[in-house]
Design an enzyme around this catalytic site. Structure first.
Site, mmCIF file in Angstrom:
data_model
loop_
_atom_site.group_PDB
_atom_site.id
_atom_site.type_symbol
_atom_site.label_atom_id
_atom_site.label_comp_id
_atom_site.label_asym_id
_atom_site.label_seq_id
_atom_site.Cartn_x
_atom_site.Cartn_y
_atom_site.Cartn_z
ATOM 1 N N ASP A 146 -30.597 43.877 18.812
ATOM 2 C CA ASP A 146 -30.236 44.392 19.961
ATOM 3 C C ASP A 146 -28.826 43.922 20.490
ATOM 4 O O ASP A 146 -28.259 44.274 21.212
ATOM 5 C CB ASP A 146 -31.492 44.291 20.870
ATOM 6 C CG ASP A 146 -31.799 42.612 21.007
ATOM 7 O OD1 ASP A 146 -31.564 42.070 20.009
ATOM 8 O OD2 ASP A 146 -32.452 42.387 22.138
ATOM 9 N N THR A 151 -36.135 39.899 29.472
ATOM 10 C CA THR A 151 -37.143 38.820 29.341
ATOM 11 C C THR A 151 -36.311 37.690 29.147
ATOM 12 O O THR A 151 -36.748 36.608 29.834
ATOM 13 C CB THR A 151 -38.060 38.883 28.113
ATOM 14 O OG1 THR A 151 -38.713 40.169 28.169
ATOM 15 C CG2 THR A 151 -39.226 37.737 28.036
#
Length: 253
Positions: free
Chosen positions: A99, A122
């Site tokens: 990512d 997160t």
């Protein structure tokens, strides 16, 4: 026609259709429900190709099984071994989250290089893309939700705050919740500024010009108002990067 792009995270996956620099029909779905939810979307959607990245090996396997069952045989998987158009100057490339590479390619699309991408989810990651050496690494810090969750879980009386509450903290807390909001929001903004300064020092040490700064991820709302400079917010930057990886893969064939 659009590219179906899927970014699989530990708890949620981001899905969207990318045409040029336009991202539409986005969905955030539980990663654990991928095998149940994705087949219907593959059956109903009209797309030119599929590009994806994942930090969850089991979910990667499930996704690829769904693609095969749907007759998609040329999906593009972005990872350190296949990262078209973005050089990787990093001692251990397999350690890089795919990512983060998608964000790096997305930055190339939006502003070129040099660039810093701050992705707040997160965890909060800083990814540095240089003009001379491509992707060189970055920084990983706890995300704002992790901070509030930890305060709640490790104390007897402190409540758990939602991201929606972390706005307009004021100057002094007159309740427990407001005091926590101040610590999380103002403190988090200070951390971002300090890490951004450290990142810029790396570009200067390499003789690179001042980098553009992009922000992405749902947690960006916690600190963006605390920034002391204009920072461009780009929702779903990783999906833009995945679509560009798909296009570059076709060009290299």
């Amino acid at each position: 026609m659009s590219i179906l792009c899927i970014d699989i995270g530990n708890t949620r996956l981001h899905l969207g259709y990318v045409e040029g620099q336009r991202v539409s029909r986005t969905e955030d779905l539980p990663t654990r429900e991928l095998a149940q939810l994705l087949p219907q979307r593959l059956a109903e959607a009209d797309f030119e190709g599929v590009a994806y990245c994942s930090v969850v090996p089991a979910a990667t396997t499930e996704l690829e099984e769904c693609l095969r069952a749907a007759g998609v045989v040329d999906g593009v998987r972005l990872d350190h071994a296949h990262c078209p158009g973005l050089a990787i100057s990093y001692p251990h490339p397999p350690e890089i989250g795919p990512d983060r590479l998608a964000n790096g390619i997305g930055a190339q699309v939006i502003c070129g290089a040099p660039a810093i991408v701050i992705d707040t989810g997160t965890a909060t990651t800083f990814d540095l893309v240089t003009r001379a050496d491509g992707y060189i690494g970055g920084i990983i810090a706890p995300g704002p939700a992790m901070m509030t969750k930890y305060l709640h879980e490790k104390t007897a009386l402190l409540p758990e705050l939602s991201l929606e509450e972390l706005k307009d903290p004021g100057r002094i807390g007159r309740s427990t919740r407001d005091a926590m909001k101040l610590g999380c929001v103002v403190g988090y903004g200070g951390m971002i500024r300090a890490l951004l300064e450290r990142s810029r020092e790396e570009f200067a040490a390499r003789g690179e010009e001042l980098p553009a700064v992009l922000a992405t991820g749902g947690g960006t709302v916690v600190w963006l108002d605390q920034a002391q400079e204009p920072i461009r917010q780009v929702p779903y930057l990783s999906l833009l990067g995945l679509a560009e990886a798909w296009r570059r893969s076709g060009e290299s064939v």
